[in-house]
Design a protein around this motif. Structure first.
Motif, PDB file in Angstrom:
ATOM      1  N   UNK A  82       0.830  -1.213   0.000  1.00  0.00           N
ATOM      2  CA  UNK A  82       0.000   0.000   0.000  1.00  0.00           C
ATOM      3  C   UNK A  82       0.864   1.262   0.000  1.00  0.00           C
ATOM      4  N   UNK A  83       1.925   1.264   0.787  1.00  0.00           N
ATOM      5  CA  UNK A  83       2.794   2.452   0.862  1.00  0.00           C
ATOM      6  C   UNK A  83       3.454   2.703  -0.498  1.00  0.00           C
ATOM      7  N   UNK A  84       3.935   1.637  -1.138  1.00  0.00           N
ATOM      8  CA  UNK A  84       4.656   1.792  -2.401  1.00  0.00           C
ATOM      9  C   UNK A  84       3.716   2.121  -3.564  1.00  0.00           C
ATOM     10  N   UNK A  85       2.542   1.455  -3.585  1.00  0.00           N
ATOM     11  CA  UNK A  85       1.704   1.516  -4.781  1.00  0.00           C
ATOM     12  C   UNK A  85       0.396   2.274  -4.599  1.00  0.00           C
ATOM     13  N   UNK A  86      -0.043   2.411  -3.378  1.00  0.00           N
ATOM     14  CA  UNK A  86      -1.315   3.106  -3.125  1.00  0.00           C
ATOM     15  C   UNK A  86      -1.154   4.006  -1.902  1.00  0.00           C
ATOM     16  N   UNK A 165       8.179   8.671   4.116  1.00  0.00           N
ATOM     17  CA  UNK A 165       8.227   9.380   2.833  1.00  0.00           C
ATOM     18  C   UNK A 165       9.241   8.748   1.895  1.00  0.00           C
ATOM     19  N   UNK A 166      10.338   8.240   2.446  1.00  0.00           N
ATOM     20  CA  UNK A 166      11.329   7.558   1.604  1.00  0.00           C
ATOM     21  C   UNK A 166      10.724   6.330   0.942  1.00  0.00           C
ATOM     22  N   UNK A 167       9.924   5.595   1.698  1.00  0.00           N
ATOM     23  CA  UNK A 167       9.280   4.409   1.127  1.00  0.00           C
ATOM     24  C   UNK A 167       8.282   4.815   0.038  1.00  0.00           C
ATOM     25  N   UNK A 168       7.494   5.849   0.327  1.00  0.00           N
ATOM     26  CA  UNK A 168       6.468   6.275  -0.631  1.00  0.00           C
ATOM     27  C   UNK A 168       7.069   6.668  -1.976  1.00  0.00           C
ATOM     28  N   UNK A 173       6.280   8.215  -8.291  1.00  0.00           N
ATOM     29  CA  UNK A 173       5.992   9.545  -7.755  1.00  0.00           C
ATOM     30  C   UNK A 173       4.722   9.421  -6.916  1.00  0.00           C
ATOM     31  N   UNK A 174       4.783   9.785  -5.613  1.00  0.00           N
ATOM     32  CA  UNK A 174       3.637   9.518  -4.728  1.00  0.00           C
ATOM     33  C   UNK A 174       2.316  10.086  -5.205  1.00  0.00           C
ATOM     34  N   UNK A 175       2.327  11.237  -5.880  1.00  0.00           N
ATOM     35  CA  UNK A 175       1.048  11.857  -6.267  1.00  0.00           C
ATOM     36  C   UNK A 175       0.567  11.411  -7.636  1.00  0.00           C
ATOM     37  N   UNK A 176       1.254  10.450  -8.257  1.00  0.00           N
ATOM     38  CA  UNK A 176       0.850  10.004  -9.595  1.00  0.00           C
ATOM     39  C   UNK A 176      -0.417   9.163  -9.515  1.00  0.00           C
ATOM     40  N   UNK A 177      -1.490   9.567 -10.219  1.00  0.00           N
ATOM     41  CA  UNK A 177      -2.722   8.763 -10.179  1.00  0.00           C
ATOM     42  C   UNK A 177      -2.543   7.417 -10.873  1.00  0.00           C
ATOM     43  N   UNK A 227      14.552  11.409  -2.877  1.00  0.00           N
ATOM     44  CA  UNK A 227      13.820  11.031  -1.659  1.00  0.00           C
ATOM     45  C   UNK A 227      13.785   9.523  -1.439  1.00  0.00           C
ATOM     46  N   UNK A 228      13.514   8.759  -2.485  1.00  0.00           N
ATOM     47  CA  UNK A 228      13.390   7.304  -2.340  1.00  0.00           C
ATOM     48  C   UNK A 228      14.683   6.662  -1.869  1.00  0.00           C
ATOM     49  N   UNK A 229      14.568   5.652  -1.007  1.00  0.00           N
ATOM     50  CA  UNK A 229      15.771   5.032  -0.457  1.00  0.00           C
ATOM     51  C   UNK A 229      15.941   3.563  -0.849  1.00  0.00           C
ATOM     52  N   UNK A 230      14.945   2.969  -1.512  1.00  0.00           N
ATOM     53  CA  UNK A 230      15.087   1.574  -1.923  1.00  0.00           C
ATOM     54  C   UNK A 230      15.740   1.515  -3.296  1.00  0.00           C
ATOM     55  N   UNK A 231      16.818   0.777  -3.400  1.00  0.00           N
ATOM     56  CA  UNK A 231      17.459   0.562  -4.708  1.00  0.00           C
ATOM     57  C   UNK A 231      16.841  -0.694  -5.300  1.00  0.00           C
ATOM     58  N   UNK A 232      15.849  -0.500  -6.129  1.00  0.00           N
ATOM     59  CA  UNK A 232      15.060  -1.616  -6.649  1.00  0.00           C
ATOM     60  C   UNK A 232      15.559  -2.143  -7.991  1.00  0.00           C
ATOM     61  N   UNK A 233      16.410  -1.371  -8.669  1.00  0.00           N
ATOM     62  CA  UNK A 233      16.844  -1.740 -10.023  1.00  0.00           C
ATOM     63  C   UNK A 233      18.226  -2.377  -9.959  1.00  0.00           C
TER      64      UNK A 233
END
Length: 619
Positions: A82-86, A165-168, A173-177, A227-233
């Motif tokens: 939910x935090x990452x995607x919603x 906020x780092x997770x979001x 982008x957190x505000x992206x619909x 802002x983001x702190x997870x290196x996912x790539x």
């Protein structure tokens, strides 16, 4: 029936442990287990998303329990999804722990609106976040030891907000619909956009609209990059450095150079789209693809990620805490009823809890590729493990439930301490000391930890002696003599290991810092343990104290050891200084007071002890 009770208790304990190995399932059908196993790079370590979810919610909320606004309980992995995607939905969860009422007032919150009057949602905090940030900047200039409880809470809440906020901002982008649609449109517009930007830089005719779109997208990507702190790539194919993982923002910025959007970023965007749309099939399919692609490139990392996720889910240390409590209660009741049956039941349950704890420690060692004790958290595990190991031996030899009582008590207490230490973040990170050597971690640290364990065990056995002697009639002569021999033997053991461990530490310091001894608080603490144990033995050998006096001295050993173990870390000085916690300071003071009270009780005249009438060997 009664004679089978120990086997029944053992079987029930084993079934309980086996039940923790079952993989949790999501009622909606999402494969959140495999989602939690997807690895990312955070803090220099490749770890599964499940670990990210659990450590993050633990540091923000103070526990891993999460409930939605309608009261439905969800797993840490579901919360992270939910935090990452919603994030709009996640913002409504009351997870931010605020215990200081002045900070509650600062943020204009109503206690009645909080979960348990102390946990609030990001949505509730949002209006006053600028004020929180302003206060945090003011507090930042104040030295940490001088901060008031209000100022410390401001910094804690600010850090929890930053973590959230780092997770979001880690995968979108957190505000992206609809971030997937945004990326697809960007991917299509990218060739023309790059061409327009290059033409503008060369002062040639170009589409100003295309340049503007590229600039806007670059700004949005830069936000999640910063802002983001997870290196996912993961690193590009051909990159041999397995730690060259990038954030989603960094990979998107690289799109301007390579002319296409990174596939892993697109996969996470598709994952988010499926999660928000309730598309279970697509979500599970993308999770499988992410997992399989990484497994081909990093089989070892994925293997560890899978095991770590299962380890998190099984939670062997929490299960062991439950078993230690039951073993303790069975052992205590054995002094009142069914002594043989309940003593055996307590022993087998204590042994089972010890096996579960050992399995957990071995798993951590394999994941870290390190010896068992590497930081304050693992030292709590190590101290408890060593003490319980000795208790199992004592119980096996004496068969009087004393070892089970002490083992249950110490096992539970040390795992509880470990739980509170885990709130600080990832417990598999390396220790902060500059000394980083597997050889010395496996020798000096292990030996000194065993010394701590033995000294604590002697103290807790002495507490059993005092409590049973003063408050009950159960301390008969045989039990008193057995406890006396136990404490004496354990103090001898503790003296030996504390001395060897201290000497090994000096040799390590000589190699690393160029001096054997520097009067560092931690070094002094270790030396004081050796000296105190030697004083106990000297007093006993010289006939200066008898059983009661030696018990009181052994209880004081708990104070000495707790000071060396935790107290020296709180001074904020010295090369070994780490792990300061305000809460731990007050708990330490409380523990010291409790030990002083027990020593005072031990000083009560012998004829006032309840056991004095039962021919006890209380002297």
């Amino acid at each position: 029936m009664k004679r089978f009770l120990p086997l029944i208790v053992l079987a029930l304990g084993a079934l309980y442990l086996a039940s923790t190995l079952r993989e949790p399932t999501d009622k909606a059908g999402y494969n959140l287990t495999d989602f939690g196993r997807v690895p990312v790079l955070v803090g220099g370590r490749i770890k599964p998303l499940d670990t990210v979810a659990r450590t993050s919610i633990l540091s923000i909320r103070g526990s891993q329990y999460i409930a939605t606004p309608d009261g439905k309980s969800i797993t840490p992995d579901a919360w992270l999804a939910d935090v990452l995607f919603n994030p709009a939905k996640a913002d409504t969860y009351k997870i931010f722990l605020i215990e200081n009422h002045e900070v509650v007032d600062l943020l204009k919150l109503n206690l009645e609106d909080g979960d348990g009057k102390k946990r609030f949602s990001y949505e509730q905090l949002r209006p006053q976040l600028p004020e929180l940030e302003r206060q945090a900047r003011m507090v930042d200039s104040v030295e940490e030891p001088l901060r008031t409880p209000f100022q410390k809470q401001v910094m804690s809440v600010q850090q929890r907000v930053i973590t959230y906020m780092q997770l979001k901002a880690s995968v979108q982008v957190p505000d992206a619909p609809d971030f997937l649609a945004e990326l697809v449109a960007f991917d299509k517009a990218l060739p023309a956009g790059i061409e327009a930007v290059r033409a503008k830089q060369a002062n040639q005719p170009h589409s100003e609209e295309a340049v503007t779109v590229m600039r806007q997208m670059a700004d949005r990507f830069s936000y999640i990059e910063s802002v983001g702190n997870l290196r996912t790539v993961p690193p590009d194919a051909g990159d041999t450095n397995a730690h060259n993982w990038r954030t989603a923002g960094g990979a998107l910025i690289d799109s301007f150079g390579v002319g296409r959007v990174n596939k892993t970023v697109l996969a996470y965007a598709l994952l988010g789209h499926a999660w928000r749309a309730g598309d279970v099939k697509t979500f599970n399919q993308v999770v499988d693809e992410l997992h399989d692609q990484l497994a081909k490139r990093y089989p070892d990392a994925m293997k560890k990620s899978d095991v770590e996720s299962r380890f998190n889910s099984a939670a062997p240390f929490y299960s062991s805490m439950t078993l230690y409590v039951i073993a303790f209660l069975l052992a205590v009741f054995s002094w009142l009823k069914w002594p043989d049956t309940l003593q055996k039941s307590a022993f087998w349950l204590l042994a089972l809890a010890f096996v579960a704890t050992t399995a957990g420690i071995l798993t951590r060692m394999w994941l870290e590729s390190r010896p068992p004790v590497t930081n304050l958290y693992s030292s709590a595990l190590g101290v408890g493990w060593g003490a319980v190991f000795l208790c199992v031996i004592l119980e096996r030899v004496y068969k009087n439930a004393v070892g089970a009582v002490a083992g249950g008590m110490i096992g539970f207490a040390t795992l509880l301490i470990a739980h509170h230490l885990s709130i600080g973040g990832d417990t598999l990170e390396m220790m902060r000391a500059v000394l980083d050597s597997n050889f010395w971690l496996a020798t000096h640290v292990v030996v000194i930890t065993i010394g701590y364990s033995a000294t604590f065990l002697a103290g807790f056995l002495a507490i059993v002696y005092v409590v049973r002697g003063v408050f009950t009639k159960s301390l008969d002569k045989a039990t008193a003599d057995a406890l006396y021999r136990m404490v004496y033997g354990i103090v001898c053991f503790a003296t030996l290991f504390s001395l060897i461990g201290t000497v090994l530490g000096g040799i390590w310091a000589d190699q690393s810092w160029g001096r054997f001894w520097g009067w560092d608080p931690k070094e002094n603490g270790a030396l004081i343990i050796v000296i105190w144990n030697a004083i106990i033995l000297h007093a006993r050998w010289g006939g200066m104290v008898k059983a009661r006096g030696m018990m009181a001295m052994a209880v004081f050993g708990n104070i000495v050891t707790s000071w060396s173990w935790f107290g020296t870390n709180m001074l904020g000085v010295g090369l070994h200084s780490y792990g300061f916690m305000e809460a731990a300071f007050y708990w330490l003071i409380g523990f010291v007071i409790s030990q002083l009270l027990i020593i005072a009780i031990a000083a009560i005249p012998q004829d006032k002890w309840k056991s004095s009438s039962s021919e006890a060997a209380v002297t």
